[in-house]
Design a protein around this motif. Structure first.
Motif, PDB file in Angstrom:
ATOM      1  N   PHE A   1       0.827  -1.206   0.000  1.00 11.29           N
ATOM      2  CA  PHE A   1       0.000   0.000   0.000  1.00 11.29           C
ATOM      3  C   PHE A   1       0.865   1.262   0.000  1.00 11.29           C
ATOM      4  O   PHE A   1       0.373   2.353  -0.220  1.00 11.29           O
ATOM      5  CB  PHE A   1      -0.864   0.054   1.268  1.00 11.29           C
ATOM      6  N   SER A   2       2.165   1.098   0.287  1.00 14.05           N
ATOM      7  CA  SER A   2       2.964   2.289   0.575  1.00 14.05           C
ATOM      8  C   SER A   2       3.733   2.836  -0.626  1.00 14.05           C
ATOM      9  O   SER A   2       4.423   3.842  -0.495  1.00 14.05           O
ATOM     10  CB  SER A   2       3.954   1.987   1.702  1.00 14.05           C
ATOM     11  N   GLY A   3       3.645   2.174  -1.772  1.00 10.04           N
ATOM     12  CA  GLY A   3       4.396   2.707  -2.902  1.00 10.04           C
ATOM     13  C   GLY A   3       4.310   1.786  -4.098  1.00 10.04           C
ATOM     14  O   GLY A   3       3.546   0.814  -4.107  1.00 10.04           O
ATOM     15  N   SER A   4       5.116   2.134  -5.105  1.00 11.20           N
ATOM     16  CA  SER A   4       5.226   1.317  -6.304  1.00 11.20           C
ATOM     17  C   SER A   4       3.841   1.074  -6.935  1.00 11.20           C
ATOM     18  O   SER A   4       2.936   1.878  -6.780  1.00 11.20           O
ATOM     19  CB  SER A   4       5.954   0.017  -5.941  1.00 11.20           C
ATOM     20  N   VAL A   5       3.679  -0.050  -7.621  1.00  6.37           N
ATOM     21  CA  VAL A   5       2.492  -0.211  -8.474  1.00  6.37           C
ATOM     22  C   VAL A   5       1.172  -0.202  -7.716  1.00  6.37           C
ATOM     23  O   VAL A   5       0.178   0.340  -8.195  1.00  6.37           O
ATOM     24  CB  VAL A   5       2.547  -1.501  -9.327  1.00  6.37           C
ATOM     25  N   TYR A   6       1.149  -0.799  -6.504  1.00  3.57           N
ATOM     26  CA  TYR A   6      -0.170  -0.850  -5.871  1.00  3.57           C
ATOM     27  C   TYR A   6      -0.606   0.526  -5.338  1.00  3.57           C
ATOM     28  O   TYR A   6      -1.780   0.886  -5.461  1.00  3.57           O
ATOM     29  CB  TYR A   6      -0.312  -1.937  -4.777  1.00  3.57           C
ATOM     30  N   PHE A   7       0.306   1.319  -4.813  1.00 13.38           N
ATOM     31  CA  PHE A   7      -0.097   2.656  -4.337  1.00 13.38           C
ATOM     32  C   PHE A   7      -0.584   3.502  -5.514  1.00 13.38           C
ATOM     33  O   PHE A   7      -1.553   4.257  -5.402  1.00 13.38           O
ATOM     34  CB  PHE A   7       1.061   3.319  -3.587  1.00 13.38           C
ATOM     35  N   GLU A   8       0.082   3.322  -6.674  1.00 13.46           N
ATOM     36  CA  GLU A   8      -0.381   4.051  -7.877  1.00 13.46           C
ATOM     37  C   GLU A   8      -1.816   3.645  -8.217  1.00 13.46           C
ATOM     38  O   GLU A   8      -2.659   4.475  -8.533  1.00 13.46           O
ATOM     39  CB  GLU A   8       0.526   3.728  -9.076  1.00 13.46           C
ATOM     40  N   ARG A   9      -2.077   2.339  -8.142  1.00 16.45           N
ATOM     41  CA  ARG A   9      -3.435   1.847  -8.442  1.00 16.45           C
ATOM     42  C   ARG A   9      -4.453   2.416  -7.442  1.00 16.45           C
ATOM     43  O   ARG A   9      -5.528   2.863  -7.819  1.00 16.45           O
ATOM     44  CB  ARG A   9      -3.434   0.316  -8.388  1.00 16.45           C
ATOM     45  N   MET A  10      -4.077   2.425  -6.186  1.00 15.65           N
ATOM     46  CA  MET A  10      -4.961   2.960  -5.131  1.00 15.65           C
ATOM     47  C   MET A  10      -5.387   4.392  -5.443  1.00 15.65           C
ATOM     48  O   MET A  10      -6.539   4.768  -5.327  1.00 15.65           O
ATOM     49  CB  MET A  10      -4.181   3.018  -3.813  1.00 15.65           C
ATOM     50  N   ARG A  11      -4.389   5.178  -5.856  1.00 18.77           N
ATOM     51  CA  ARG A  11      -4.677   6.592  -6.150  1.00 18.77           C
ATOM     52  C   ARG A  11      -5.547   6.717  -7.383  1.00 18.77           C
ATOM     53  O   ARG A  11      -6.486   7.502  -7.414  1.00 18.77           O
ATOM     54  CB  ARG A  11      -3.378   7.378  -6.299  1.00 18.77           C
ATOM     55  N   ARG A  12      -5.216   5.899  -8.397  1.00 18.95           N
ATOM     56  CA  ARG A  12      -5.979   5.947  -9.648  1.00 18.95           C
ATOM     57  C   ARG A  12      -7.447   5.603  -9.402  1.00 18.95           C
ATOM     58  O   ARG A  12      -8.347   6.211  -9.965  1.00 18.95           O
ATOM     59  CB  ARG A  12      -5.356   4.943 -10.628  1.00 18.95           C
ATOM     60  N   LEU A  13      -7.701   4.639  -8.528  1.00 21.79           N
ATOM     61  CA  LEU A  13      -9.073   4.190  -8.264  1.00 21.79           C
ATOM     62  C   LEU A  13      -9.778   5.033  -7.195  1.00 21.79           C
ATOM     63  O   LEU A  13     -10.911   4.745  -6.829  1.00 21.79           O
ATOM     64  CB  LEU A  13      -9.076   2.719  -7.820  1.00 21.79           C
ATOM     65  N   GLY A  14      -9.083   6.027  -6.672  1.00 13.13           N
ATOM     66  CA  GLY A  14      -9.686   6.876  -5.633  1.00 13.13           C
ATOM     67  C   GLY A  14      -9.819   6.156  -4.298  1.00 13.13           C
ATOM     68  O   GLY A  14     -10.635   6.525  -3.448  1.00 13.13           O
ATOM     69  N   LEU A  15      -9.004   5.125  -4.073  1.00 13.49           N
ATOM     70  CA  LEU A  15      -9.104   4.367  -2.810  1.00 13.49           C
ATOM     71  C   LEU A  15      -8.206   4.930  -1.716  1.00 13.49           C
ATOM     72  O   LEU A  15      -8.357   4.575  -0.545  1.00 13.49           O
ATOM     73  CB  LEU A  15      -8.744   2.891  -3.055  1.00 13.49           C
ATOM     74  N   TYR A  16      -7.257   5.791  -2.085  1.00 17.73           N
ATOM     75  CA  TYR A  16      -6.351   6.369  -1.075  1.00 17.73           C
ATOM     76  C   TYR A  16      -7.046   7.527  -0.381  1.00 17.73           C
ATOM     77  O   TYR A  16      -7.536   8.449  -1.042  1.00 17.73           O
ATOM     78  CB  TYR A  16      -5.072   6.838  -1.781  1.00 17.73           C
ATOM     79  N   SER A  17      -7.114   7.473   0.932  1.00 20.36           N
ATOM     80  CA  SER A  17      -7.693   8.580   1.682  1.00 20.36           C
ATOM     81  C   SER A  17      -6.969   8.702   3.021  1.00 20.36           C
ATOM     82  O   SER A  17      -6.546   7.693   3.600  1.00 20.36           O
ATOM     83  CB  SER A  17      -9.185   8.311   1.937  1.00 20.36           C
ATOM     84  N   THR A  18      -6.838   9.929   3.499  1.00 17.85           N
ATOM     85  CA  THR A  18      -6.272  10.123   4.835  1.00 17.85           C
ATOM     86  C   THR A  18      -7.331  10.723   5.757  1.00 17.85           C
ATOM     87  O   THR A  18      -7.014  11.276   6.800  1.00 17.85           O
ATOM     88  CB  THR A  18      -5.042  11.061   4.787  1.00 17.85           C
ATOM     89  N   ASP A  19      -8.594  10.607   5.337  1.00 17.29           N
ATOM     90  CA  ASP A  19      -9.693  11.171   6.117  1.00 17.29           C
ATOM     91  C   ASP A  19     -10.418  10.030   6.847  1.00 17.29           C
ATOM     92  O   ASP A  19     -11.185   9.284   6.227  1.00 17.29           O
ATOM     93  CB  ASP A  19     -10.642  11.893   5.146  1.00 17.29           C
ATOM     94  N   PRO A  20     -10.179   9.888   8.149  1.00 17.17           N
ATOM     95  CA  PRO A  20     -10.779   8.756   8.877  1.00 17.17           C
ATOM     96  C   PRO A  20     -12.306   8.707   8.771  1.00 17.17           C
ATOM     97  O   PRO A  20     -12.888   7.623   8.703  1.00 17.17           O
ATOM     98  CB  PRO A  20     -10.339   8.994  10.333  1.00 17.17           C
ATOM     99  N   GLU A  21     -12.952   9.870   8.729  1.00 14.43           N
ATOM    100  CA  GLU A  21     -14.416   9.880   8.651  1.00 14.43           C
ATOM    101  C   GLU A  21     -14.888   9.331   7.302  1.00 14.43           C
ATOM    102  O   GLU A  21     -15.828   8.513   7.234  1.00 14.43           O
ATOM    103  CB  GLU A  21     -14.909  11.325   8.884  1.00 14.43           C
ATOM    104  N   GLU A  22     -14.210   9.737   6.225  1.00 15.63           N
ATOM    105  CA  GLU A  22     -14.558   9.212   4.895  1.00 15.63           C
ATOM    106  C   GLU A  22     -14.351   7.688   4.857  1.00 15.63           C
ATOM    107  O   GLU A  22     -15.167   6.947   4.311  1.00 15.63           O
ATOM    108  CB  GLU A  22     -13.671   9.896   3.837  1.00 15.63           C
ATOM    109  N   ILE A  23     -13.260   7.250   5.468  1.00 17.10           N
ATOM    110  CA  ILE A  23     -12.964   5.805   5.467  1.00 17.10           C
ATOM    111  C   ILE A  23     -14.019   5.051   6.287  1.00 17.10           C
ATOM    112  O   ILE A  23     -14.495   3.986   5.892  1.00 17.10           O
ATOM    113  CB  ILE A  23     -11.532   5.552   6.008  1.00 17.10           C
TER     114      ILE A  23
END
Ligand SMILES: Cc1cc2nc3c(=O)[nH]c(=O)nc-3n(C[C@H](O)[C@H](O)[C@H](O)COP(=O)(O)OP(=O)(O)OC[C@H]3O[C@@H](n4cnc5c(N)ncnc54)[C@H](O)[C@@H]3O)c2cc1C
Length: 445
Positions: free
Chosen positions: A403-425
């Motif tokens: 989750f922290s880098g390379s191909v999967y973190f890129e995918r997370m961002r592309r799919l809008g799955l990366y968030s640092t907002d606990p309420e949204e999560i």
């Protein structure tokens, strides 16, 4: 209702998370670890909540895991930034292991250290025990056998034995035994349940096709560093010291690394240190005479691996094929995999995510209940689904996923799955209707 017995083999983060999950689900849990300490490679790690790991940790907490709260309670630093990484937390590697051991015992887990599993006892399974409706003939594991000869019986098993702790691999593909925390010559090499049960396994490899990868960081004794470096590390959690010579030597080391998320130019041009108790040096190894030419490192000394001037542990040998429920594929019906054993999923967070699912599903398996999958609307679900699919391809087997880098973190961002907002999560997990699922007992206590 009759009690169900779950046996978890391997006490790294994957195994500890599996044991917590199975205990929360109401099973009687035994955790076997071959050495005298839990956490495996997590004894010399410490970084979590960096980049997409923040999202994963928050999702898991809303799903009912308490493991990241235990990590948070042992954090020396939070919200640390270092090249390519934002909002990292760093747990104290000295405090973490005893805390986890106490928490497991409090949760009712029978923690067995110096309990090295050397074999399994298999039996024929009757009827459809696959859980997926197929009528394939299957076998199941009845017990694991310790080197002492003792048998520990169970209804379902979790293999969390990792992918390192095999000195022959360090000798053949690395620079020999670097004397790492896994201490193979004392506690004997890894034996994995998937190997014994005949589950298909494969080795990860480097860009040039050489099997395995070298672990990407080592630890220096803080007392051996200049006081100003130590001060900065302790105040900020990070200290970046430029290397006053050509970076070419450092750059060569990048392709050796297990952690593709740290294969950045900045790590070759600087000494990057993080404060996890000792000084975590973000390099797989560093020739000691070269390190000591850098101002402030004249007295530097390695804490882990002790021969960190020469090399590091070699990992990624014997990944096992798994489904998205973390059940091992093949002819065995009651075996689950956690952490690196389940595929090229790198990191503590990743081991906790897969370990929680493996431990929870081992109880479902023992109760003949449908197995749980994490939905792909969550980062943790998308991660397991996309990585297990990638593991079936040649390209995927050359890649490491975090989750922290390379191909999967890129995918997370592309799919809008990366968030640092606990309420949204929290809302995201709530809309999957799975909030708290890992905390709900499946058996009466
Ligand atoms: C030096 C180093 C630094 C790292 N730093 C970080 C970091 O800062 N952040 C991060 O997220 N990740 C880090 N990682 C990666 C991370 O530690 C691993 O990906 C993750 O923790 C793997 O957990 P695991 O449970 O799958 O395996 P492991 O940690 O390898 O644990 C496997 C356990 O199984 C035990 N075992 C093996 N065979 C048997 C048997 N037959 N019987 C009983 N027990 C057995 C082993 O003794 C070991 O304790 C680091 C790795 C290394 C090596």
């Amino acid at each position: 209702m009759k009690t169900r017995r779950i046996v978890v083999v391997g006490g790294g983060w994957g195994g500890c998370a599996a044991a917590f999950a199975a205990a929360r689900a109401g099973a009687e849990v035994t955790l076997c670890e071959r050495t005298d300490m839990l956490l495996g490679t997590g004894l010399v790690g410490g970084i979590f909540r960096n980049n997409g790991r923040f999202t994963a940790a928050e999702e898991m907490t809303v799903l009912g895991s308490d493991v990241f709260l235990l990590m948070d309670a042992c954090a020396r630093h939070t919200n640390v930034a270092f090249p390519g990484h934002a909002h990292a937390s760093l747990y104290d590697v000295y405090r973490m292991e005893p805390e986890i051991r106490r928490a497991l015992e409090k949760a009712g887990v029978n923690v067995r250290c110096r309990a090295s599993v050397s074999d399994i006892r298999m039996e024929e399974a009757s009827g459809d025990t696959t859980g997926d409706g197929s009528a394939a003939p299957r076998r199941h594991i009845a017990a694991v056998l310790l080197r002492s000869g003792e048998a520990i019986e169970g209804d379902a098993f979790v293999d969390a034995t990792g992918t390192s702790a095999t000195p022959a691999n360090c000798n053949r593909y690395g620079s020999g035994c670097a004397m790492c925390i896994l201490r193979c010559h004392t506690f004997l090499p890894r034996v994995s349940l998937t190997t014994k049960a005949g589950v298909e396994e494969w080795d990860g490899c480097r860009e040039d096709g050489t099997p395995g990868a070298m672990s990407g960081s080592c630890k220096l004794m803080k007392d051996s560093l200049a006081p100003e470096i130590r001060k900065e590390l302790e105040e900020r959690g990070v200290c970046i010291v430029p290397i006053p010579v050509s970076p070419s030597t450092g750059e060569k080391k990048l392709s050796l690394k297990a952690c593709q998320q740290y294969a950045l130019k900045e790590f070759a041009e600087n000494v990057v240190l993080l404060d996890t108790g000792p000084a975590k040096l973000m390099s797989p190894y560093y020739p000691l005479d070269l390190l000591r030419t850098i101002p402030g490192f004249e007295n530097a000394r390695f804490e882990d691996p002790i021969a960190g001037g020469q090399g590091n542990s070699m990992r990624y040998f014997g990944f096992a094929r798994c489904t998205v429920t973390m059940q091992a594929r093949g002819q065995v019906d009651n075996l689950f995999c956690a952490g690196e054993r389940g595929g090229a999923m790198v990191g503590h967070t990743e081991a906790v995510v897969t370990g929680e699912l493996a431990g929870h599903n081992s109880v479902r398996r023992a109760l003949n209940m449908p197995l749980l999958t994490f939905p792909t609307s969550l980062a943790v679900g998308d991660y397991i689904e996309s990585v297990t699919a990638m593991m079936e391809t040649e390209e995927g087997r050359r890649t490491k996923f975090t989750f922290s880098g390379s191909v999967y973190f890129e995918r997370m961002r592309r799919l809008g799955l990366y968030s640092t907002d606990p309420e949204e999560i929290r809302r995201r997990v709530a809309s999957s209707s799975l909030a708290g699922v890992l905390a709900k007992p499946l058996l009466p206590r």
